[in-house]
Write an enzyme that holds these catalytic residues in place. Structure first.
Site, PDB file in Angstrom:
ATOM      1  N   ASP A 158       0.031   5.349   0.620  1.00 48.97           N
ATOM      2  CA  ASP A 158      -0.387   6.430   1.690  1.00 48.97           C
ATOM      3  C   ASP A 158      -0.565   5.867   2.947  1.00 48.97           C
ATOM      4  OD1 ASP A 158      -1.055   9.121  -0.039  1.00 48.97           O
ATOM      5  OD2 ASP A 158      -1.555   7.232  -1.184  1.00 48.97           O
ATOM      6  N   ASP A 174      -2.200  -0.351   5.870  1.00 54.66           N
ATOM      7  CA  ASP A 174      -2.312   0.636   7.089  1.00 54.66           C
ATOM      8  C   ASP A 174      -3.856   0.925   7.523  1.00 54.66           C
ATOM      9  OD1 ASP A 174      -2.510   2.379   4.987  1.00 54.66           O
ATOM     10  OD2 ASP A 174      -2.596   3.925   6.650  1.00 54.66           O
ATOM     11  N   ASP A 220       0.740  -1.279   0.029  1.00 56.58           N
ATOM     12  CA  ASP A 220      -0.098  -0.199  -0.125  1.00 56.58           C
ATOM     13  C   ASP A 220       0.829   1.110   0.071  1.00 56.58           C
ATOM     14  OD1 ASP A 220      -2.492   1.516   0.388  1.00 56.58           O
ATOM     15  OD2 ASP A 220      -1.715   1.830   2.427  1.00 56.58           O
TER      16      ASP A 220
END
Length: 257
Positions: A28, A204, A26
């Site tokens: 950001d 996240d 991932d």
């Protein structure tokens, strides 16, 4: 599986066998620090070079997996061109530049109506991706409920149009249903050079839940950043911690080559 404490995760992660894994990242909040808005992010010095080294060591079996469109990811990491999953799984690009698209654009009238949320107050950032539209309120957290009502009313006005609401960090995103990162990764892993490797994903956000759910089915390992998900192999403290681990993984791989 019990989550491994932060002080041990570097040892676990950097011992991964680059001959056997596929690395799925991932962007950001995972390898890039969260910015005030999607257009206000900084790529840390050395990150593209680290990703490029890992691309070579993994023989191409590394991909960015993001809610951002592919064109936006290429802009952020220029001149690096990696395999990519964009738009939360709506699109995918392989090593040979073959492109796949699994969602049709949302109607322009719906996107325009959703984008009217910018008039609710200052600080709301509209991100139009054609096949979805995201409203970011990181700069205006007190407006979250008004934005939520606006999104609900907009979707109701287009009740015949299949959509679903995706929640993220200070974000509401309206997208096509049935499109998610987990199913896109399942498709990615059927293609070389990913096929036959163990998928290792780092994410996240709640937008990564679909990946963590599918990983046990495809024999993968999941790591998170400062958030608990079931079945994790470990949890990093923040994106800087992840970047350090990627640097160490590349260094270990080069030493073993």
């Amino acid at each position: 599986m019990q989550t491994i404490a932060n002080d041990a995760i570097m040892d676990v992660f950097t011992k991964l066998d680059l001959q056997k894994i596929a690395l799925l990242l991932d962007v950001d909040g995972t390898i890039v620090d969260i910015g005030p808005s999607p257009v206000e992010v900084q790529i840390a010095d050395g990150l593209p070079e680290t990703l490029g080294r890992l691309f070579d060591l993994l023989r191409g079996a590394i991909a960015l997996v993001s809610g951002r469109p592919i064109t936006d990811l290429d802009r952020l990491f220029v001149p690096l061109r990696l395999p990519l999953i964009g738009g939360h799984g709506a699109e995918m690009r392989l090593c040979d530049n073959e492109l796949f698209f699994w969602a049709k654009p949302l109607p322009q009238d719906l996107r325009l109506r959703l984008a009217d949320a910018a008039s609710i107050g200052p600080g709301i950032v509209v991100e139009d991706k054609d096949y979805s539209l995201a409203l970011h309120y990181r700069k205006a957290p007190d407006l979250a409920e008004r934005i939520r009502r606006h999104v609900a009313a907009s979707r109701a006005a287009f009740g015949g149009e299949p959509t679903e609401l995706l929640l993220g960090k200070a974000m509401f995103e309206v997208k096509r249903p049935g499109i998610n990162k987990g199913e896109a990764i399942r498709k990615l892993m059927a293609h070389p050079p990913f096929a036959g490797r163990i998928p290792v994903f780092i994410g996240d956000d709640i937008t990564d839940e679909s990946v963590f759910k599918v990983l046990p089915e495809i024999g993968g390992k999941g790591f998170s950043v400062n958030r608990h998900f079931p079945g994790l192999a470990g949890t990093f403290k923040d994106p800087a911690h992840v970047r350090d681990a990627l640097n160490a993984l590349a260094a270990n791989g080069q030493a073993a080559a």
